[in-house]
Scaffold this active site. Structure first.
Site, PDB file in Angstrom:
ATOM      1  N   ASP A  75       0.815  -1.206   0.000  1.00  0.00           N
ATOM      2  CA  ASP A  75       0.000   0.000   0.000  1.00  0.00           C
ATOM      3  C   ASP A  75       0.851   1.259   0.000  1.00  0.00           C
ATOM      4  O   ASP A  75       2.005   1.259   0.439  1.00  0.00           O
ATOM      5  CB  ASP A  75      -0.965   0.009   1.187  1.00  0.00           C
ATOM      6  CG  ASP A  75      -0.269  -0.106   2.539  1.00  0.00           C
ATOM      7  OD1 ASP A  75       0.719  -0.861   2.639  1.00  0.00           O
ATOM      8  OD2 ASP A  75      -0.713   0.563   3.497  1.00  0.00           O
ATOM      9  N   GLU A 127       0.056  -1.358   5.708  1.00  0.00           N
ATOM     10  CA  GLU A 127       1.111  -0.838   6.577  1.00  0.00           C
ATOM     11  C   GLU A 127       0.894   0.629   6.895  1.00  0.00           C
ATOM     12  O   GLU A 127       1.184   1.090   8.007  1.00  0.00           O
ATOM     13  CB  GLU A 127       2.475  -1.033   5.906  1.00  0.00           C
ATOM     14  CG  GLU A 127       3.670  -0.710   6.805  1.00  0.00           C
ATOM     15  CD  GLU A 127       4.033   0.771   6.820  1.00  0.00           C
ATOM     16  OE1 GLU A 127       4.758   1.194   7.756  1.00  0.00           O
ATOM     17  OE2 GLU A 127       3.610   1.515   5.915  1.00  0.00           O
TER      18      GLU A 127
END
Length: 406
Positions: free
Chosen positions: A95, A160
């Site tokens: 991400d 994350e």
């Protein structure tokens, strides 16, 4: 043997650029930041790894009904080693953060732009560099026909950037059988430009929300009210006094002491001629691990009680975020020594173990007793407009990674 592997990584420079370009073109923004998640990027990586001879690429899907597919993928692939009882895990995240103000970008954030060694685009450094470096290292091992000393596992996690609930934390809660206590973990998601910073510890973090309530009135008749802004300002300037209560130092960290920083302040009244009756501000505290965060809260509450009595206001202290530091990875741990040795071999730098003030996903590993370091060679462009990475750093970090399992 190492020479052949390093030469192979150099030969994969064009591959590195192509991978960076493709990864940048797939946004992978999580739903907390109004994105569609990581599925498209995970699908690409799965196809890519299988196309280049990797065996099983398994997706561990964390259910999340906020995204169209209903899950957040976490990919795992493993190269078997001579010692099958131990695995070196390299954990990167798929991400990325939103682009922010588009007017601050010189080019489309999701189209890679190369300028010599520099590569621009959202995610080039955070965390595509880690993804690409780990793939290059694994490809070098495969294409040179070399079996590493232990297994090499690549993990590409989701979420994350917004807490890891659907990423590494999910993996550790639901699929911890993948990991063994003697495994080694490298998280290539923080570091310095000179490669020297091998992170083994983090400070505790607590963010406090402080609400100061007085009585609103017309600014021309302040005697009819109680000015919450003045009281809040008095409390804000007292915050540095926390250093006298938490004054220990630890040279593992930089800075080596706890920090207490007033940061965000919410808007109060809209017009100038109204005296505010409510003010809200926040404090970012990064505290050495030996202190209990309850003590910090008690000290701030004590300051608030003093200001409340002095100015005739009500002060409320609330916890916004609280993370007591995980146990540090020993500076003598195998992964630390191997990483420092490999950095010296590749970059010629005398790296050292250190602690940082920010939090990383390594904390989830250390809380469960795993040896984990956070390291990479970064320009520290993460989350910025015109985010910039480096092809040389991508290749150099891959060379460090390929030495670790031997």
């Amino acid at each position: 043997m190492p020479g052949q592997l390093l030469s192979k990584i150099d030969a994969l420079k064009d591959t590195a650029l192509e991978l960076h370009s493709k990864l940048v073109s797939i946004p992978a923004i999580g739903p907390t930041n109004n994105g569609g998640g990581e599925k498209d990027k995970a699908d690409f990586l799965t196809s890519y790894l299988k196309e280049h001879g990797f065996g099983e690429v398994k997706s561990y899907n964390a259910p999340d009904d906020r995204v169209e597919c209903g899950y957040r993928p976490n990919l795992v692939t493993i190269l078997p080693g001579q010692d099958r009882s131990k695995t070196l895990w390299i954990i990167s995240h798929m991400d990325v953060v939103p682009v922010g103000d588009l007017s601050l970008w010189d080019n489309d954030p999701f189209t890679l732009v190369q300028d010599g060694d520099d590569i621009y685009g959202r995610g080039t450094e955070d965390n595509h560099q880690g993804i690409v470096s780990s793939i290059l290292a694994a490809r070098a091992l495969k294409e040179c026909g070399m079996t590493p000393g232990c297994n090499v596992g690549l993990i590409f996690v989701s979420d994350e950037e917004t807490g890891s609930e659907y990423g590494l934390e999910y993996m550790l809660k639901e699929h911890e059988n993948l990991f063994k206590k003697n495994d080694l973990f490298l998280v290539p998601d923080s570091g310095s430009a000179d490669s020297s910073m091998v992170e083994v510890a983090e400070k505790s973090t607590i963010w406090l929300k402080v609400t100061v309530e007085g009585k609103q009135c017309h600014a021309s008749t302040p005697e009819h009210g109680v000015n919450s802004l003045v009281a809040a300002a008095a409390l804000i300037v007292e915050i540095p006094e926390l250093h006298f209560h938490f004054d220990e130092q630890d040279e593992l960290f930089s800075p080596p002491y706890s920090t207490f920083t007033p940061t965000k302040k919410e808007a109060n009244v809209e017009n100038i001629n109204t005296m505010p009756g409510k003010d809200v501000f926040y404090i970012d505290c990064r505290v050495l691990p030996n202190y209990d965060l309850k003590e910090v809260i008690e000290q701030v509450e004590g300051m608030g009680n003093y200001v409340a009595e002095e100015f005739g206001v009500k002060v409320t202290v609330e916890i916004d975020t609280k993370n007591q530091a995980a146990p540090q990875t020993s500076i003598d741990a195998e992964i630390v020594e191997k990483t420092i040795f490999a950095i010296k071999e590749i970059y010629g730098v005398d790296a050292k173990a250190c602690g940082i003030g920010g939090g990383t996903v390594a904390a989830h590993l250390r809380e469960r007793g795993y040896q984990a370091v956070v390291w990479s060679t970064l320009l520290n462009q993460a989350h910025q407009p015109n985010e910039k990475g480096s092809l040389a750093n991508t290749l150099g970090d891959a060379k460090v990674m390929v030495l670790l399992p031997f």
